[in-house]
Design a protein around this motif. Structure first.
Motif, PDB file in Angstrom:
ATOM      1  N   SER A  28       0.815  -1.202   0.000  1.00  0.00           N
ATOM      2  CA  SER A  28       0.000   0.000   0.000  1.00  0.00           C
ATOM      3  C   SER A  28       0.857   1.263   0.000  1.00  0.00           C
ATOM      4  CB  SER A  28      -0.875  -0.012   1.272  1.00  0.00           C
ATOM      5  OG  SER A  28      -1.433   1.258   1.514  1.00  0.00           O
ATOM      6  N   PRO A  29       0.325   2.342  -0.558  1.00  0.00           N
ATOM      7  CA  PRO A  29       1.059   3.612  -0.498  1.00  0.00           C
ATOM      8  C   PRO A  29       0.962   4.277   0.875  1.00  0.00           C
ATOM      9  CG  PRO A  29      -1.021   3.946  -1.599  1.00  0.00           C
ATOM     10  CD  PRO A  29      -0.896   2.457  -1.349  1.00  0.00           C
ATOM     11  N   VAL A  30       0.058   3.795   1.718  1.00  0.00           N
ATOM     12  CA  VAL A  30      -0.182   4.487   2.989  1.00  0.00           C
ATOM     13  C   VAL A  30      -0.048   3.595   4.218  1.00  0.00           C
ATOM     14  CG1 VAL A  30      -1.601   6.300   1.935  1.00  0.00           C
ATOM     15  CG2 VAL A  30      -2.689   4.198   2.742  1.00  0.00           C
ATOM     16  N   ALA A  31       0.278   2.318   4.032  1.00  0.00           N
ATOM     17  CA  ALA A  31       0.454   1.411   5.168  1.00  0.00           C
ATOM     18  C   ALA A  31       1.882   0.877   5.142  1.00  0.00           C
ATOM     19  CB  ALA A  31      -0.536   0.257   5.105  1.00  0.00           C
ATOM     20  N   PHE A  32       2.447   0.676   6.314  1.00  0.00           N
ATOM     21  CA  PHE A  32       3.837   0.238   6.402  1.00  0.00           C
ATOM     22  C   PHE A  32       4.016  -1.207   5.962  1.00  0.00           C
ATOM     23  CE2 PHE A  32       7.228  -1.794   8.887  1.00  0.00           C
ATOM     24  CZ  PHE A  32       8.317  -1.106   8.364  1.00  0.00           C
ATOM     25  N   LYS A  33       3.147  -2.088   6.457  1.00  0.00           N
ATOM     26  CA  LYS A  33       3.341  -3.511   6.180  1.00  0.00           C
ATOM     27  C   LYS A  33       2.635  -3.929   4.895  1.00  0.00           C
ATOM     28  CE  LYS A  33      -0.683  -5.157   8.626  1.00  0.00           C
ATOM     29  NZ  LYS A  33      -1.330  -6.392   8.889  1.00  0.00           N
ATOM     30  N   PRO A  34       3.245  -4.847   4.154  1.00  0.00           N
ATOM     31  CA  PRO A  34       2.565  -5.387   2.972  1.00  0.00           C
ATOM     32  C   PRO A  34       1.465  -6.358   3.404  1.00  0.00           C
ATOM     33  CG  PRO A  34       4.749  -6.351   3.205  1.00  0.00           C
ATOM     34  CD  PRO A  34       4.601  -5.351   4.311  1.00  0.00           C
ATOM     35  N   TYR A  35       0.529  -6.596   2.505  1.00  0.00           N
ATOM     36  CA  TYR A  35      -0.592  -7.497   2.757  1.00  0.00           C
ATOM     37  C   TYR A  35      -0.455  -8.709   1.846  1.00  0.00           C
ATOM     38  CZ  TYR A  35      -2.573  -3.527   5.173  1.00  0.00           C
ATOM     39  OH  TYR A  35      -2.772  -2.475   6.040  1.00  0.00           O
ATOM     40  N   PRO A  36      -0.137  -9.882   2.399  1.00  0.00           N
ATOM     41  CA  PRO A  36       0.034 -11.075   1.573  1.00  0.00           C
ATOM     42  C   PRO A  36      -1.281 -11.834   1.379  1.00  0.00           C
ATOM     43  CG  PRO A  36       0.773 -11.541   3.802  1.00  0.00           C
ATOM     44  CD  PRO A  36       0.320 -10.092   3.777  1.00  0.00           C
ATOM     45  N   GLY A  37      -1.502 -12.297   0.154  1.00  0.00           N
ATOM     46  CA  GLY A  37      -2.637 -13.172  -0.129  1.00  0.00           C
ATOM     47  C   GLY A  37      -3.684 -12.548  -1.026  1.00  0.00           C
ATOM     48  N   LYS A  38      -4.321 -13.427  -1.786  1.00  0.00           N
ATOM     49  CA  LYS A  38      -5.334 -12.999  -2.747  1.00  0.00           C
ATOM     50  C   LYS A  38      -6.572 -12.420  -2.065  1.00  0.00           C
ATOM     51  CE  LYS A  38      -7.868 -14.729  -6.764  1.00  0.00           C
ATOM     52  NZ  LYS A  38      -7.937 -15.837  -7.742  1.00  0.00           N
ATOM     53  N   ALA A  39      -7.014 -13.029  -0.973  1.00  0.00           N
ATOM     54  CA  ALA A  39      -8.261 -12.579  -0.331  1.00  0.00           C
ATOM     55  C   ALA A  39      -8.155 -11.141   0.152  1.00  0.00           C
ATOM     56  CB  ALA A  39      -8.631 -13.513   0.814  1.00  0.00           C
ATOM     57  N   LEU A 106       1.112  14.654  -1.124  1.00  0.00           N
ATOM     58  CA  LEU A 106       0.881  14.268   0.265  1.00  0.00           C
ATOM     59  C   LEU A 106      -0.580  14.457   0.662  1.00  0.00           C
ATOM     60  CD1 LEU A 106       1.906  13.298   2.984  1.00  0.00           C
ATOM     61  CD2 LEU A 106       2.592  15.649   3.497  1.00  0.00           C
ATOM     62  N   SER A 107      -1.201  15.546   0.238  1.00  0.00           N
ATOM     63  CA  SER A 107      -2.606  15.778   0.604  1.00  0.00           C
ATOM     64  C   SER A 107      -3.513  14.692   0.034  1.00  0.00           C
ATOM     65  CB  SER A 107      -3.075  17.161   0.138  1.00  0.00           C
ATOM     66  OG  SER A 107      -2.973  17.270  -1.276  1.00  0.00           O
ATOM     67  N   GLY A 108      -3.201  14.211  -1.152  1.00  0.00           N
ATOM     68  CA  GLY A 108      -3.966  13.114  -1.747  1.00  0.00           C
ATOM     69  C   GLY A 108      -3.722  11.801  -1.018  1.00  0.00           C
ATOM     70  N   GLN A 110      -2.877  11.510   2.096  1.00  0.00           N
ATOM     71  CA  GLN A 110      -3.544  11.609   3.400  1.00  0.00           C
ATOM     72  C   GLN A 110      -5.043  11.372   3.263  1.00  0.00           C
ATOM     73  OE1 GLN A 110      -1.960  15.508   4.294  1.00  0.00           O
ATOM     74  NE2 GLN A 110      -0.500  14.664   5.780  1.00  0.00           N
ATOM     75  N   ALA A 111      -5.653  11.913   2.217  1.00  0.00           N
ATOM     76  CA  ALA A 111      -7.082  11.678   1.987  1.00  0.00           C
ATOM     77  C   ALA A 111      -7.336  10.196   1.711  1.00  0.00           C
ATOM     78  CB  ALA A 111      -7.575  12.539   0.816  1.00  0.00           C
ATOM     79  N   LEU A 112      -6.454   9.577   0.947  1.00  0.00           N
ATOM     80  CA  LEU A 112      -6.585   8.151   0.656  1.00  0.00           C
ATOM     81  C   LEU A 112      -6.435   7.319   1.926  1.00  0.00           C
ATOM     82  CD1 LEU A 112      -6.903   5.817  -1.344  1.00  0.00           C
ATOM     83  CD2 LEU A 112      -4.422   5.964  -1.758  1.00  0.00           C
ATOM     84  N   ALA A 113      -5.458   7.663   2.758  1.00  0.00           N
ATOM     85  CA  ALA A 113      -5.251   6.934   4.018  1.00  0.00           C
ATOM     86  C   ALA A 113      -6.488   7.029   4.906  1.00  0.00           C
ATOM     87  CB  ALA A 113      -4.026   7.477   4.747  1.00  0.00           C
ATOM     88  N   ALA A 114      -7.077   8.206   5.001  1.00  0.00           N
ATOM     89  CA  ALA A 114      -8.273   8.381   5.834  1.00  0.00           C
ATOM     90  C   ALA A 114      -9.454   7.597   5.269  1.00  0.00           C
ATOM     91  CB  ALA A 114      -8.617   9.868   5.943  1.00  0.00           C
ATOM     92  N   ALA A 115      -9.647   7.680   3.958  1.00  0.00           N
ATOM     93  CA  ALA A 115     -10.777   6.989   3.331  1.00  0.00           C
ATOM     94  C   ALA A 115     -10.632   5.474   3.437  1.00  0.00           C
ATOM     95  CB  ALA A 115     -10.902   7.413   1.860  1.00  0.00           C
ATOM     96  N   MET A 116      -9.419   4.966   3.222  1.00  0.00           N
ATOM     97  CA  MET A 116      -9.202   3.521   3.324  1.00  0.00           C
ATOM     98  C   MET A 116      -9.254   3.069   4.776  1.00  0.00           C
ATOM     99  SD  MET A 116      -9.147   2.226   0.359  1.00  0.00           S
ATOM    100  CE  MET A 116      -8.478   0.582   0.654  1.00  0.00           C
TER     101      MET A 116
END
Length: 132
Positions: A28-39, A106-108, A110-116
């Protein structure tokens, strides 16, 4: 047009999910850890489709038979313009096994991080439902 781009732009969730390898890793562009797996990756992508407005790709980078592709996009999230790129790697079977997203400004982001963030309980529930 690349099948990934066609699936995203037509909002064909089934076609998009069919392109994901079981062991895909989403960064993710806004989360530190990657997310493994299709689901979880599929659930995140459905969440992104819910929060991005006016999403469209503006450029594809990569030869048709290459294992690496970049898809440059523009969208709006909560009134903020977002420019970004989906970086994809395809495995030997032609499925996406690495999916990395970067966004600016950055403003985009941040908006994406909040929305997600607001979507994440639903995303996790969808991913668990897909697993069970």
């Amino acid at each position: 047009m690349h099948p990934f781009r066609a699936a995203v732009e037509s909002r064909d969730v089934a076609a998009l999910e069919a392109l994901l390898a079981e062991d895909v890793v989403f960064t993710s562009p806004v989360a530190f850890k990657p997310y493994p797996g299709k689901a979880i990756t599929a659930a995140i992508l459905r969440g992104v489709m819910r929060v991005f407005e006016d999403f469209h790709y503006v450029r594809e980078i990569g030869a048709p038979d290459a294992r690496d592709h970049a898809f440059v996009f523009k969208a709006t999230v909560d009134g903020r313009e977002v420019h970004g790129c989906d970086f994809l790697h395809f495995d030997d079977d032609g499925l996406i096994d690495e999916f990395t997203v970067m966004v600016r400004p950055l403003s985009g982001a941040q908006a994406l991080a909040a929305a997600m963030g607001a979507q994440f309980a639903r995303i996790e529930a969808e991913a668990l439902g897909a697993l069970g």
